[in-house]
Every structure is written in C-alpha cells, then in structure tokens.
Design an enzyme around this catalytic site. Structure first.
Site, PDB file in Angstrom:
ATOM      1  N   SER A  68     -19.379  37.183  -6.667  1.00 25.12           N
ATOM      2  CA  SER A  68     -20.170  37.205  -7.896  1.00 25.12           C
ATOM      3  C   SER A  68     -19.459  36.502  -9.038  1.00 25.12           C
ATOM      4  O   SER A  68     -18.224  36.496  -9.101  1.00 25.12           O
ATOM      5  CB  SER A  68     -20.419  38.664  -8.281  1.00 25.12           C
ATOM      6  OG  SER A  68     -20.919  38.762  -9.592  1.00 25.12           O
ATOM      7  N   TYR A 127     -18.230  47.273 -10.848  1.00 24.02           N
ATOM      8  CA  TYR A 127     -18.958  46.307 -10.010  1.00 24.02           C
ATOM      9  C   TYR A 127     -18.168  45.001  -9.899  1.00 24.02           C
ATOM     10  O   TYR A 127     -17.985  44.454  -8.802  1.00 24.02           O
ATOM     11  CB  TYR A 127     -20.361  46.043 -10.592  1.00 24.02           C
ATOM     12  CG  TYR A 127     -21.073  44.895  -9.893  1.00 24.02           C
ATOM     13  CD1 TYR A 127     -21.622  45.060  -8.615  1.00 24.02           C
ATOM     14  CD2 TYR A 127     -21.173  43.631 -10.501  1.00 24.02           C
ATOM     15  CE1 TYR A 127     -22.256  44.004  -7.956  1.00 24.02           C
ATOM     16  CE2 TYR A 127     -21.798  42.579  -9.853  1.00 24.02           C
ATOM     17  CZ  TYR A 127     -22.339  42.772  -8.586  1.00 24.02           C
ATOM     18  OH  TYR A 127     -22.955  41.716  -7.943  1.00 24.02           O
TER      19      TYR A 127
END
Ligand SMILES: NC(=O)c1ccc[n+]([C@@H]2O[C@H](COP(=O)([O-])OP(=O)(O)OC[C@H]3O[C@@H](n4cnc5c(N)ncnc54)[C@H](O)[C@@H]3O)[C@@H](O)[C@H]2O)c1
Length: 332
Positions: free
Chosen positions: A128, A152
């Site tokens: 990501s 995250y």
C-alpha cells in the site's frame, strides 16, 4: 496486457469478492484465465458485477488457514496468485489493531508459505501507499524507508517486507504492489472519499470535507490499478521484478478540495463542498508516489486522467445508486 499469457492460466485471487478483486477477476476472465477466488465472504462486491460469479470458481476460506489454501492451490493447479485479501480500512486498523496485524501480516506469510509448498510460480501481494508514512523527499521512490505509523500502514509495511523476503531467500517469484488510493465503480466502502462524495452530489447534498481540504494524496482509477497488477504478474519472473516493490500510482497528488471539486465539476451541478475541518484539526499530509520505476521496468502507466476516472466512476454510481445502497445496508 500480453496477448496469450493469460489464456488457460489457473489464477487464484485471495480477496476476490472485494472491491479491487472483482475488477481484477473481470479482466483476467476476459483475457482467458481460469479464475479461482478465495475469500471469507461469499458475495462482497460480486452482485455488482453481473455475470462474474458464473465465470469463476469461488472457494469460501480464510487466508489464516494455510492448509486449506495449499489444498486449493494444488487442486486447481494454480500458477499465479494475486494476494489481495486483508483488512483494508485505515479506521478499522485504529480500532482493531491486533486483528489487522493478524490478517495482514500472518495472512501474508500464510499465503506465501502455502504458495511455496504448492509450487505456485508467481505471487503478487497488495502492499500500500500508506506503507511510506511520512517522508522527507518527494515523490516517494521504492527505496525510501517504510515509515507507516498507524496499524494499517504498519501492517502493510510488514506485508511488503515479508513478500520480498520470500522472493530473496525462498526463491519464489514474489512482488509487492504498492498501489495508491484506488477508486472506481462498485466500491462498496462508502466511507471512501470518492464514493461518498459522488453519492452526496447525486442526492443534491453538499459533500462534506472533514479536514481543511489541504491534505494531498494520489488517486488511481481501478482499471489502471488492475492493469498494474497484471503487468507485474506478467513480468514477475524477471530478476529486476521478483523480490521488488513497485509503486502503482498516478503522478498527480490533488488536495482533497481539488478532488471533491473535480467530482462536482463532472456532475455538472452547481454546489460547493462544506469544509468542516480547520488547519488546527487537520493532519498535514502530502503523499506523492513516483511512477518512474513502473514506467521504466514494466512499461506501465495509467491510461486514465483523474478527471476521466472520476467521470467513469460518477456514471457508474449514477446508474447503480439504489443497488449499491441496498447492498451496503444489507451488510450493516
Ligand atoms: N482500495 C484501495 O484504495 C487500496 C489502496 C492500497 C492498498 N489496498 C489493498 O489492496 C487489497 C484489496 O483492496 P480492496 O479495496 O479491494 O479491499 P476489500 O476490503 O474490498 O477486499 C478485501 C477482501 O478480503 C477478504 N478477506 C478479509 N479477511 C480475509 C481472510 N482472513 N481470509 C480470506 N479473505 C479475507 C474480504 O472478505 C474482502 O473480500 C487490500 O489488501 C488492501 O489493503 C487497497
């Protein structure tokens, strides 16, 4: 996409029923691959892709069950795995950090381990943009430190490192895909900024910006994200690709205000966003990923500008507004 590469290739997508997984499955089916999905959820975004369920084989399973995964790889003679399954929401990471680490970190080595044992030739793993966190230099190149600080982001930094380590030490063709914020039709995460803004505009309500509008990020239309994944898989056997991370990104970083104004402009309506944040309540964010490595090594670059992608997305929600709201309300 290379002509012929995908014909009759057995491809397994973890997280297939998610937002990006369904788009990837559509594209691979179109190219002639035999697509197998592996997901905890039996429907997810699938109902928003008419006809897709009939074209794929879906296994309901947990990535935290490596034996089940290994059996699935062997049974279907899988040669390429796209690992997209995960806990994908930043805010859920804040409230459920341990679960996020379990699914995104242990889940990644579980998939890689099972793939290794079953002899899967290529594994593409979703990392990501958030793995970068705060940086001193712009745009972010793949050699920059991974400073992702919230759960995250930290989980994705781990995902990324684990993937590359499997390629280097365990001699697999494994690649980490640092895709940026992806938007497009059939995204059922209605808290994401693009679908939430579009739905507000469609209802004639002022879109709300919770910050002061200044944070800058890169955004990529989902068909471009999927093409980036596919190019990485096609090239994963090359020494300059395997064991590497690649940014799959647009080369612009609009502010939140500019993004929302683009949606309003595309809609043709006359309205202004409601800015509820202030400079004091806004986290200074400037995220800008470099496209250079993907361009040079893979020959990949986005086909859609931000405005073109927003236009396609706006039209999708215009045509499917009731359907998506019904689907999302069923899940809550
Ligand atoms: N959407 C974005 O903008 C974006 C940006 C960067 C990275 N990513 C990453 O890309 C991937 C796909 O993103 P998305 O937006 O399609 O996410 P998504 O939440 O829509 O899909 C994730 C899928 O994983 C499945 N899943 C979750 N836990 C599982 C488990 N234990 N076993 C099996 N399946 C499980 C879910 O059921 C879901 O279908 C994710 O890993 C995400 O973190 C997404």
């Amino acid at each position: 996409m290379s002509s012929g590469f995908w014909k009759d290739q057995n491809v397994l997508i973890t997280g297939l029923t998610g937002f990006i997984g369904c788009w990837l499955a559509e594209c691979l089916c179109e190219a002639g691959a035999k697509v197998i999905g592996y997901d905890l959820s039996g429907d997810g975004a699938l109902p928003l892709h008419p006809g897709l369920k009939e074209k794929i084989t879906l296994i309901k399973g947990d990535i935290l069950d490596p034996k089940n995964l290994e059996d699935a790889f062997r049974k279907h003679g899988v040669s390429v795995c796209f690992h997209l399954a995960g806990q994908s929401m930043i805010e859920v990471g804040e409230s459920s950090a341990q679960m996020t680490f379990e699914v995104n970190v242990r889940g990644t080595w579980s998939v890689l381990e099972a793939a290794k044992k079953a002899g899967v030739e290529r594994v593409l793993v979703s990392s990501s943009n958030t793995a970068y966190g705060e940086q001193k230099e712009y745009p972010f190149v793949e050699t920059a430190p991974l400073n992702g600080s919230h759960p995250y982001a930290a989980s994705k930094a781990c995902t990324d490192i684990i993937t590359r380590s499997y390629a280097k030490s365990l001699k697999m063709h494994a690649v980490a895909c640092r895709q940026t914020n992806t938007f497009g039709g059939a995204d059922f995460h209605l808290t994401h900024i693009v679908p939430s803004t579009i739905l507000s505009v469609l209802k004639g309500e002022e879109p709300i910006i919770k910050s002061d509008g200044t944070p800058r990020k890169s955004y990529l239309y989902v068909e471009d994200t999927v093409q980036g994944y596919i190019r990485l898989a096609e090239e994963a056997h090359r020494p300059e690709v395997s064991g590497q991370a690649f940014n799959i990104t647009s080369d612009s970083s609009p502010s939140v205000l500019e993004l929302v104004e683009t949606v309003i402009e595309v809609s043709g309506k006359k309205m202004s966003p409601k800015i509820t944040g202030t400079p004091e309540t806004t986290r200074k964010e400037h995220e800008a990923l470099s496209q250079e490595k993907a361009r040079q090594v893979l020959g990949w670059q986005p086909r859609y500008t931000l405005r073109e992608g927003i236009k396609k997305t706006y039209e999708w929600y215009q045509d499917h507004q009731k359907e998506i709201e019904k689907l999302v309300s069923r899940h809550h």
